[in-house]
Motif scaffolding. Sequence first.
Motif, short mmCIF file in Angstrom:
data_model
loop_
_atom_site.label_atom_id
_atom_site.label_comp_id
_atom_site.label_asym_id
_atom_site.label_seq_id
_atom_site.Cartn_x
_atom_site.Cartn_y
_atom_site.Cartn_z
N ILE A 1 64.21 -1.04 35.53
CA ILE A 1 64.28 0.10 36.45
C ILE A 1 65.70 0.23 37.01
CG2 ILE A 1 63.51 0.96 38.70
CD1 ILE A 1 60.71 -0.19 37.97
N ALA A 2 66.29 -0.90 37.40
CA ALA A 2 67.65 -0.87 37.95
C ALA A 2 68.65 -0.36 36.91
CB ALA A 2 68.06 -2.26 38.43
N LEU A 3 68.50 -0.78 35.66
CA LEU A 3 69.39 -0.32 34.60
C LEU A 3 69.25 1.18 34.36
CD1 LEU A 3 69.16 -3.22 32.01
CD2 LEU A 3 71.17 -2.51 33.30
N VAL A 4 68.02 1.65 34.29
CA VAL A 4 67.79 3.08 34.03
C VAL A 4 68.29 3.93 35.20
CG1 VAL A 4 66.01 4.84 33.70
CG2 VAL A 4 65.90 2.71 32.41
N VAL A 5 67.91 3.55 36.42
CA VAL A 5 68.32 4.33 37.60
C VAL A 5 69.84 4.25 37.77
CG1 VAL A 5 68.17 4.46 40.12
CG2 VAL A 5 66.10 4.14 38.76
N GLY A 6 70.41 3.08 37.60
CA GLY A 6 71.87 2.94 37.73
C GLY A 6 72.62 3.76 36.69
N THR A 7 72.13 3.77 35.46
CA THR A 7 72.76 4.57 34.41
C THR A 7 72.66 6.05 34.73
OG1 THR A 7 72.27 2.88 32.76
CG2 THR A 7 72.76 5.09 31.95
N LEU A 8 71.49 6.50 35.14
CA LEU A 8 71.32 7.92 35.48
C LEU A 8 72.21 8.32 36.66
CD1 LEU A 8 67.46 8.39 35.06
CD2 LEU A 8 69.28 9.29 33.60
N LEU A 9 72.27 7.49 37.69
CA LEU A 9 73.13 7.80 38.83
C LEU A 9 74.61 7.82 38.43
CD1 LEU A 9 71.45 5.82 41.74
CD2 LEU A 9 71.52 8.29 41.42
N SER A 10 74.99 6.91 37.56
CA SER A 10 76.37 6.88 37.09
C SER A 10 76.71 8.15 36.31
CB SER A 10 76.58 5.65 36.21
OG SER A 10 77.86 5.66 35.64
N VAL A 11 75.83 8.55 35.42
CA VAL A 11 76.07 9.76 34.64
C VAL A 11 76.09 10.99 35.53
CG1 VAL A 11 75.07 11.26 32.86
CG2 VAL A 11 75.19 8.80 32.48
N LEU A 12 75.12 11.09 36.45
CA LEU A 12 75.08 12.25 37.34
C LEU A 12 76.30 12.32 38.24
CD1 LEU A 12 71.30 12.28 38.32
CD2 LEU A 12 72.51 13.89 36.83
N THR A 13 76.76 11.18 38.74
CA THR A 13 77.95 11.15 39.58
C THR A 13 79.18 11.58 38.79
OG1 THR A 13 76.99 9.35 40.86
CG2 THR A 13 79.37 9.68 41.07
N THR A 14 79.29 11.09 37.57
CA THR A 14 80.42 11.47 36.71
C THR A 14 80.39 12.96 36.42
OG1 THR A 14 80.41 9.27 35.73
CG2 THR A 14 81.57 11.00 34.52
N LEU A 15 79.22 13.49 36.09
CA LEU A 15 79.11 14.92 35.81
C LEU A 15 79.43 15.75 37.04
CD1 LEU A 15 75.92 14.99 33.58
CD2 LEU A 15 78.28 15.38 32.86
N TRP A 16 78.96 15.32 38.20
CA TRP A 16 79.25 16.04 39.44
C TRP A 16 80.74 16.05 39.72
CZ3 TRP A 16 81.27 14.03 44.05
CH2 TRP A 16 81.29 14.92 45.12
N LEU A 17 81.37 14.89 39.57
CA LEU A 17 82.80 14.79 39.82
C LEU A 17 83.58 15.63 38.82
CD1 LEU A 17 84.95 13.47 41.59
CD2 LEU A 17 84.98 11.56 39.99
N LEU A 18 83.21 15.58 37.55
CA LEU A 18 83.88 16.37 36.53
C LEU A 18 83.75 17.85 36.82
CD1 LEU A 18 85.37 16.46 33.81
CD2 LEU A 18 83.13 16.50 32.71
#
Length: 117
Positions: free
Chosen positions: A90-107
């Motif tokens: 769960i931590a891996l999946v949620v962490g990966t999703l948050l990382s991708v969403l944060t990167t997309l938001w910043l981009l």
Amino acid sequence: MPALGGFLWLISYWLIGEVVIHFTALPISSGVIGMLLLCATLAVRGRVPSSIAAAAQPLIGLLAMLIMPGVVGVFFIAGELAGQWTAILIALVVGTLLSVLTTLWLLKRLIGQPSGH
């Protein structure tokens, strides 16, 4: 030679992270603390000096090799993690999703803005 100055910056912030960890006993890697402090410094300055960019560029290509020791280390403590695989997954999946969403938001936020060069 600009890369040498950049490596000095990176190592200095890593050492600052070591000092912070030593005096605060935070359960965080000194490299993470150092990079957060470097990120804050660069955010305040508003730009990345060319020396840091020159030092960081080759490291990006070696990123997988820099992460490898931590990944290999998991195999040595697999027995201790036996009952926690659901939480880890769960931590891996949620962490990966948050990382991708944060990167997309910043981009999305930064795209179209002049880079200052």
